[in-house]
Write an enzyme that holds these catalytic residues in place. Structure first.
Site, PDB file in Angstrom:
ATOM      1  N   HIS A  30       0.790  -0.884   0.103  1.00 11.67           N
ATOM      2  CA  HIS A  30       0.293  -0.341  -0.350  1.00 11.67           C
ATOM      3  C   HIS A  30       0.941   1.719  -0.159  1.00 11.67           C
ATOM      4  O   HIS A  30       0.587   2.032   0.473  1.00 11.67           O
ATOM      5  CB  HIS A  30      -0.990  -0.065   1.552  1.00 11.67           C
ATOM      6  CG  HIS A  30      -1.735  -1.474   0.883  1.00 11.67           C
ATOM      7  ND1 HIS A  30      -2.384  -1.447   0.541  1.00 11.67           N
ATOM      8  CD2 HIS A  30      -1.785  -2.031   2.308  1.00 11.67           C
ATOM      9  CE1 HIS A  30      -3.583  -2.745   0.281  1.00 11.67           C
ATOM     10  NE2 HIS A  30      -2.852  -3.090   2.077  1.00 11.67           N
ATOM     11  N   GLU A  69      -0.097  -5.230  -2.114  1.00 10.59           N
ATOM     12  CA  GLU A  69      -1.149  -4.943  -2.245  1.00 10.59           C
ATOM     13  C   GLU A  69      -1.174  -3.508  -2.949  1.00 10.59           C
ATOM     14  O   GLU A  69      -0.060  -2.618  -2.014  1.00 10.59           O
ATOM     15  CB  GLU A  69      -2.224  -4.920  -1.611  1.00 10.59           C
ATOM     16  CG  GLU A  69      -3.325  -6.443  -1.633  1.00 10.59           C
ATOM     17  CD  GLU A  69      -4.518  -6.119  -0.781  1.00 10.59           C
ATOM     18  OE1 GLU A  69      -4.383  -5.324  -0.011  1.00 10.59           O
ATOM     19  OE2 GLU A  69      -5.247  -7.110  -0.644  1.00 10.59           O
TER      20      GLU A  69
END
Length: 727
Positions: free
Chosen positions: A603, A624
């Protein structure tokens, strides 16, 4: 001295003039004594400074002859080196001292030629004694000088064997500064059980009720179980709770029961079961299978499950884990709904399935290489590994065991009897408790102590500086360090064998340039024989409150091993927003020959991982991209759409990765396009195996997997786009 001599224990009997005469005689005697005694008699007598202190050596003959044996006060244990010249052994006295004597008790394999050297910094050395005609035995050397580090540097052996010392003793005096004591109790948030403890289940349940949903709470717990057998136990493990056995081997502490993580608190969704751990226990699960339904930052280490292991929550809801190391699961491991998992240096009875990315290295019983269908990436061995240090009981004495490095490891470190490594008494650790300041922590390090952080939250207003080789910094119960005023939480010098393990660094509200640095910029020392390790060290930016950091983790030391980390810019919790918890870079590697085993980085506003060092290797990567990018322009990287999750610098000639995935979930603007998950120079020495990218429910898309290679993701089906091998 005069007052003591002039004051008898009891007033003498007799007339006053006898008392007066006695006083005059004593006074005269004192004056005479003061006149003839040399001034140095008022100074402290030389004392043994080296016993139990941190010691390092150029080599050791085998696991039974460590350097520590030369300073343990036991004439029956010894250090022995490799059979070559030169070799050295060095002791860190913990503080500067005036050294006046060195005693060397040689074994039969002694040094014919050697030097005794002094240093104040461990880098530059002066010679205090030198000989080329030594005859072995016990040598008492009268020396003179100021040193913190004392080294015996052998240049010629008297035998065909190495150098071997029963004892290496350094005598002298310190400046009298107050010494920080080592050892002591472990504080109120370490809960110790033995088989006779009443209502164990009740206490476990009480802690679990408090911690089950306390995702960003401030309480921390370490549950310790003394060796023995515990019946009818179900230890449910919540946030910031670690459970461990206190034996030297997992089978020393056996539960006829379970150590459980499930997701009832989150409606059967295990994707937020973070920050907890289980270690060093044997389990006989009640129903034959133990449930450990976790996601990131939840290691399962050094465990023996005498049955199966289920990694999914009840109902098989979503899960996004995870990590197993140095463990033996007699039955089958069922990941079921787990999106990805990494297992290292373990033994399993079987493995049932996989969703996107199941990676194994050094695992007996692992499924064969078959990526992408099934999605198994399997390495026969782990190139280099060293297990995490752990607390255990030797009789009634707490010690920390530091396992030895393994090369080409396969299976557990403990399955064939007593593990190889070093036991260090708790007395050589500063037991850090909440309220301790950075100044005190650094003073303890300067004194030569290791650090054991007890469960709690620690604010530091200056950097913790780990400058001494082989220092252990071990956290219990996810001890959490928060840097104040924008400082870097911890820096490690470019030295051998530092071991960081088991703690969380939480960014503060004032931007820190970095949160953890392993080696300063320009580090170049060779640490291949004794690398620094970073294990179960987790970094968080936001979530528990506003936090900012430009780069979370920087690794500049060559040969370092990053063994399981989750470096996370928060996507939920408090203090979360594109600029609120701004953190451009996750992990930046500048050192050569760095190995990452279990790298979770998520992130970040720009690059999640940047790799500049040569011959880097990553076994398993989970990522992610940042959910909260407001629009395409916010992530535009020049002419490239988005910043790669994992970038290898164009200057790098050799790099390799296995089992690596990047996922996007641009839920603020689902139209965002990401050119690729991975970016690397196209060179013969740069290779990847088992790459994938996934668009989660169509919230954003990838155009390629790596560079311009690999099909785009599309639609809302959440099906990976894969590249089995690159180039």
């Amino acid at each position: 001295m005069p007052a003591t001599l002039a004051r008898p224990l009891r007033p003498p009997a007799g007339p006053a003039h006898h008392r007066t005469l006695t006083t005059l005689v004593i006074t005269a005697l004192v004056a005479a004594l003061l006149g003839i005694l040399p001034a140095s008699s008022a100074h402290a007598a030389p004392v043994l400074l080296s016993q139990g202190k941190t010691v390092t050596a150029s080599s050791q003959e085998n696991g039974g002859t460590p350097a520590s044996a030369a300073v343990d006060g036991d004439n029956g244990t010894r250090w022995a080196s490799a059979f070559s010249d030169p070799q050295w052994i060095q002791v860190d006295l913990g503080a500067s001292a005036t050294v006046n004597q060195v005693v060397l008790a040689w074994e039969t394999a002694y040094a014919k030629a050697y030097r005794v050297e002094f240093s104040t910094n461990g880098t530059s050395w002066t010679t205090a004694h030198s000989t080329t005609t030594a005859t072995g035995g016990t040598e008492t050397l009268n020396v003179s000088g100021t040193a913190r580090y004392v080294r015996v540097y052998g240049t010629a052996r008297a035998t065909q064997y190495g150098y071997s010392l029963w004892e290496f003793k350094v005598y002298g005096t310190t400046d009298g500064s107050p010494q920080i004591p080592g050892g002591g109790d472990l504080g109120p948030n370490v809960v110790v059980f033995d088989p006779s403890t009443p209502d164990i289940q009740g206490r476990l349940d009480q802690i679990f009720r408090q911690q089950e949903s306390a995702q960003f709470g401030s309480s921390r717990y370490q549950l310790l179980f003394k060796p023995g057998t515990y019946n009818n136990i179900n230890a449910q493990i919540g946030f910031y709770t670690s459970i461990s056995g206190l034996g030297l081997n997992p089978d020393d502490t056996t539960f006829n029961g379970d150590v459980t993580v499930d997701a009832g608190w989150f409606n059967g969704n295990a994707t937020q079961n973070f920050w907890r751990s289980a270690e060093n226990l044997a389990l006989n699960p009640v129903n034959g299978t133990n449930r450990w339904a976790v996601s990131q930052a939840a290691p399962f280490r050094r465990m023996h499950v005498k049955g199966g292991l289920n990694l999914a929550p009840t109902g098989y809801g979503w899960a996004s884990g995870g990590y197993i190391a140095d463990s033996k699961i007699d039955g089958t491991v069922g990941p079921y709904s787990q999106q990805q998992w990494y297992t290292r240096d373990s033994s399993v009875g079987g493995w049932t399935n996989g969703v996107w990315n199941m990676t194994f290295s050094g695992v007996q019983g692992a499924p064969a290489q078959s990526f992408p269908n099934p999605p198994y990436t399997t390495l026969e061995t782990t190139p280099v590994s060293r297990e995490k240090p752990f607390l255990y009981l030797d009789g009634n004495e707490y010690k920390v065991f530091a396992p030895a490095k393994r090369v080409g490891a396969r299976g557990t470190s403990w399955g064939n009897g007593t593990p190889q490594g070093e036991s260090i008494p708790l007395s050589r650790f500063y037991v850090v408790k909440p309220g301790a300041t950075a100044a005190t922590i650094n003073a303890a390090l300067d004194q030569g102590l290791h650090l054991l952080f007890t469960p709690g939250v620690y604010h530091v207003d200056s950097t913790i500086n780990v400058n001494r080789a082989n220092t252990i910094v071990l956290g219990l119960g996810l001890a959490t360090i928060i840097p104040d005023n924008g400082v870097t939480a911890m820096k490690v010098a470019d030295v051998d064998g530092v071991k960081l393990a088991g703690f969380l660094i939480d960014a503060g509200p004032v931007n820190s340039p970095t949160l953890l640095e392993v080696g300063p910029a320009g580090s170049s020392a060779d640490h291949a024989a004794n690398p620094t390790t970073v294990q179960d060290v987790f970094i968080r930016v936001g979530g528990a409150g506003p936090g900012k950091a430009t780069t979370s983790m920087v690794v500049n030391s060559d040969d370092a091993i990053i063994d399981h980390t989750w470096v996370w810019r928060a996507d939920h919790g408090d203090g979360v927003g594109w600029e609120t918890n701004r953190a451009d870079y996750g992990v930046r590697v500048g050192g050569d020959d760095v190995l990452a085993t279990g790298l979770f980085v998520e992130h970040f506003n720009k690059y999640d991982v940047e790799w500049y060092g040569e011959r880097g290797r990553t076994i398993f990567f989970q990522n992610e991209k940042a959910y909260d990018a407001p629009n395409q322009a916010a992530i535009q990287n020049g002419g490239t759409k988005g910043y790669a999750a994992y970038k290898v610098a164009d200057s790098v000639n050799t790099h390799e990765g296995w089992g690596m995935g990047s996922y996007c979930y641009y839920n603020v603007d689902p139209t965002i396009r990401q050119d690729h998950g991975f970016q690397a120079p196209v060179k013969p020495g740069v290779r990847f195996h088992g790459l994938l990218v996934v668009s989660l429910s169509g919230n954003g898309q990838y155009e390629h997997v790596i560079n311009n290679t690999g099909s785009p993701t599309s639609g809302t089906s959440t099906v990976p786009s894969v590249v089995a091998n690159f180039p």
